[in-house]
Motif scaffolding. Sequence first.
Motif, PDB file in Angstrom:
ATOM      1  N   PRO A  73      55.028 -42.161  10.132  1.00 19.00           N
ATOM      2  CA  PRO A  73      53.651 -41.630  10.220  1.00 19.00           C
ATOM      3  C   PRO A  73      52.643 -42.656  10.862  1.00 19.00           C
ATOM      4  O   PRO A  73      51.624 -42.399  11.528  1.00 19.00           O
ATOM      5  CB  PRO A  73      53.367 -41.398   8.859  1.00 19.00           C
ATOM      6  N   ILE A  74      52.913 -44.022  10.710  1.00 21.37           N
ATOM      7  CA  ILE A  74      52.057 -44.816  11.128  1.00 21.37           C
ATOM      8  C   ILE A  74      51.674 -44.709  12.661  1.00 21.37           C
ATOM      9  O   ILE A  74      50.781 -45.409  13.272  1.00 21.37           O
ATOM     10  CB  ILE A  74      52.431 -46.388  10.736  1.00 21.37           C
ATOM     11  N   ASN A  75      52.788 -44.474  13.683  1.00 22.61           N
ATOM     12  CA  ASN A  75      52.839 -44.307  14.940  1.00 22.61           C
ATOM     13  C   ASN A  75      51.922 -43.167  15.261  1.00 22.61           C
ATOM     14  O   ASN A  75      51.609 -43.142  16.439  1.00 22.61           O
ATOM     15  CB  ASN A  75      54.285 -44.335  15.417  1.00 22.61           C
ATOM     16  N   ASN A  76      51.923 -42.117  14.782  1.00 31.28           N
ATOM     17  CA  ASN A  76      51.383 -40.765  15.261  1.00 31.28           C
ATOM     18  C   ASN A  76      51.983 -40.238  16.121  1.00 31.28           C
ATOM     19  O   ASN A  76      51.228 -39.350  16.989  1.00 31.28           O
ATOM     20  CB  ASN A  76      49.814 -40.967  15.574  1.00 31.28           C
ATOM     21  N   ASP A  77      53.372 -40.438  16.370  1.00 28.70           N
ATOM     22  CA  ASP A  77      54.013 -39.889  17.752  1.00 28.70           C
ATOM     23  C   ASP A  77      54.423 -38.537  17.457  1.00 28.70           C
ATOM     24  O   ASP A  77      54.719 -38.158  16.031  1.00 28.70           O
ATOM     25  CB  ASP A  77      55.210 -40.866  18.186  1.00 28.70           C
ATOM     26  N   PHE A  82      62.471 -42.099  18.162  1.00 29.10           N
ATOM     27  CA  PHE A  82      60.764 -42.210  18.366  1.00 29.10           C
ATOM     28  C   PHE A  82      60.763 -43.646  18.435  1.00 29.10           C
ATOM     29  O   PHE A  82      61.670 -44.596  18.441  1.00 29.10           O
ATOM     30  CB  PHE A  82      60.251 -41.585  17.247  1.00 29.10           C
ATOM     31  N   ASN A  83      59.437 -43.969  18.576  1.00 24.45           N
ATOM     32  CA  ASN A  83      58.966 -45.284  18.934  1.00 24.45           C
ATOM     33  C   ASN A  83      59.442 -46.474  18.199  1.00 24.45           C
ATOM     34  O   ASN A  83      59.473 -47.565  18.754  1.00 24.45           O
ATOM     35  CB  ASN A  83      57.451 -45.391  19.135  1.00 24.45           C
ATOM     36  N   SER A  84      59.683 -46.268  16.732  1.00 17.98           N
ATOM     37  CA  SER A  84      59.985 -47.337  15.898  1.00 17.98           C
ATOM     38  C   SER A  84      61.481 -47.958  16.303  1.00 17.98           C
ATOM     39  O   SER A  84      61.696 -48.903  15.887  1.00 17.98           O
ATOM     40  CB  SER A  84      59.867 -47.097  14.581  1.00 17.98           C
ATOM     41  N   ALA A  85      62.259 -47.190  17.065  1.00 18.37           N
ATOM     42  CA  ALA A  85      63.465 -47.715  17.537  1.00 18.37           C
ATOM     43  C   ALA A  85      63.348 -48.645  18.677  1.00 18.37           C
ATOM     44  O   ALA A  85      64.293 -49.179  18.811  1.00 18.37           O
ATOM     45  CB  ALA A  85      64.311 -46.493  17.726  1.00 18.37           C
ATOM     46  N   LEU A 123      57.075 -56.205  11.285  1.00 15.38           N
ATOM     47  CA  LEU A 123      57.678 -55.234  10.300  1.00 15.38           C
ATOM     48  C   LEU A 123      57.823 -55.957   8.831  1.00 15.38           C
ATOM     49  O   LEU A 123      57.686 -55.127   7.866  1.00 15.38           O
ATOM     50  CB  LEU A 123      59.039 -54.449  10.600  1.00 15.38           C
ATOM     51  N   PHE A 124      58.107 -57.260   8.874  1.00 20.19           N
ATOM     52  CA  PHE A 124      58.294 -58.015   7.521  1.00 20.19           C
ATOM     53  C   PHE A 124      57.067 -58.902   7.470  1.00 20.19           C
ATOM     54  O   PHE A 124      57.357 -59.959   7.357  1.00 20.19           O
ATOM     55  CB  PHE A 124      59.782 -58.671   7.868  1.00 20.19           C
ATOM     56  N   LEU A 138      52.055 -62.266   7.983  1.00 18.54           N
ATOM     57  CA  LEU A 138      51.353 -61.478   8.959  1.00 18.54           C
ATOM     58  C   LEU A 138      50.443 -60.390   8.497  1.00 18.54           C
ATOM     59  O   LEU A 138      50.580 -59.951   7.362  1.00 18.54           O
ATOM     60  CB  LEU A 138      52.331 -61.107   9.971  1.00 18.54           C
ATOM     61  N   GLU A 139      49.625 -59.908   9.182  1.00 16.60           N
ATOM     62  CA  GLU A 139      48.603 -58.707   8.889  1.00 16.60           C
ATOM     63  C   GLU A 139      49.408 -57.539   8.811  1.00 16.60           C
ATOM     64  O   GLU A 139      49.985 -57.098   9.840  1.00 16.60           O
ATOM     65  CB  GLU A 139      47.675 -58.481  10.027  1.00 16.60           C
ATOM     66  N   LYS A 140      49.428 -56.488   7.684  1.00 17.24           N
ATOM     67  CA  LYS A 140      49.937 -55.302   7.410  1.00 17.24           C
ATOM     68  C   LYS A 140      49.549 -54.315   8.663  1.00 17.24           C
ATOM     69  O   LYS A 140      50.319 -53.521   9.056  1.00 17.24           O
ATOM     70  CB  LYS A 140      49.750 -54.784   6.184  1.00 17.24           C
ATOM     71  N   LYS A 141      48.315 -54.481   9.210  1.00 18.62           N
ATOM     72  CA  LYS A 141      47.690 -53.501  10.064  1.00 18.62           C
ATOM     73  C   LYS A 141      48.411 -53.678  11.390  1.00 18.62           C
ATOM     74  O   LYS A 141      48.292 -52.677  12.183  1.00 18.62           O
ATOM     75  CB  LYS A 141      46.222 -53.742  10.166  1.00 18.62           C
TER      76      LYS A 141
END
Length: 204
Positions: free
Chosen positions: A56-60, A78-81, A95-96, A102-105
């Motif tokens: 969902p974070i990608n909105n693709d 999809f894009n996360s791949a 991602l980690f 790092l910033e979660k956003k």
Amino acid sequence: MANSDKLYPRTGDTQTVYLKNVISRPNIEVGDFTMYNDFVNDPKDFERNNVLYQYPINNDRLIIGKYCSIACGAKFLFNSANHTMTSLSTYPFPLFFEEWGLEKKNVTNAWDNKGDIVVGSDVWIGYEAVILAGVTIGDGAIIGTRAVVTKDVPPYTIVGGIPAKPIRKRFDDEMISHLLALKWWDWAEERIAQNINLIQSGNI
């Protein structure tokens, strides 16, 4: 009369579904009468088994038109791949974010965003074909068995291979133009029923 709101269009066949009736994710749209057949897994689990890395974070979005035929095991990646290739490393550090402070956003910086997957109407996607993020498949196209589609596919074009390449057009350019203007898949079901013989015989 045909009814696209049925789950199983064929009596006694629980391997084939009208796909729109098993979709729950808001970022997946499927047109009327598009069917999916799965003889390995439950076709009702299409979202879990066939639409991969769509977070969902990608909105693709996955958009599939009407009257498509999708064979067993076809996958939409999809894009996360797509681990980013613009940095020195493909490792998904964002991602980690907790591990590396790092910033979660910024988690989506871990991958390259290539966009939605859009499939036109009257498309046939063969057994275990793979469609990658950012690809648009034109109306009337055919995707060969186990093809890996990395680029857009023009309407009424047959593609196959890894990566998928055009094999041939299904019709000449004039016929394709007529069919794209005709858009029979947008007709009322009654009109389609009255013209099935002409559609099946290829009589424009």
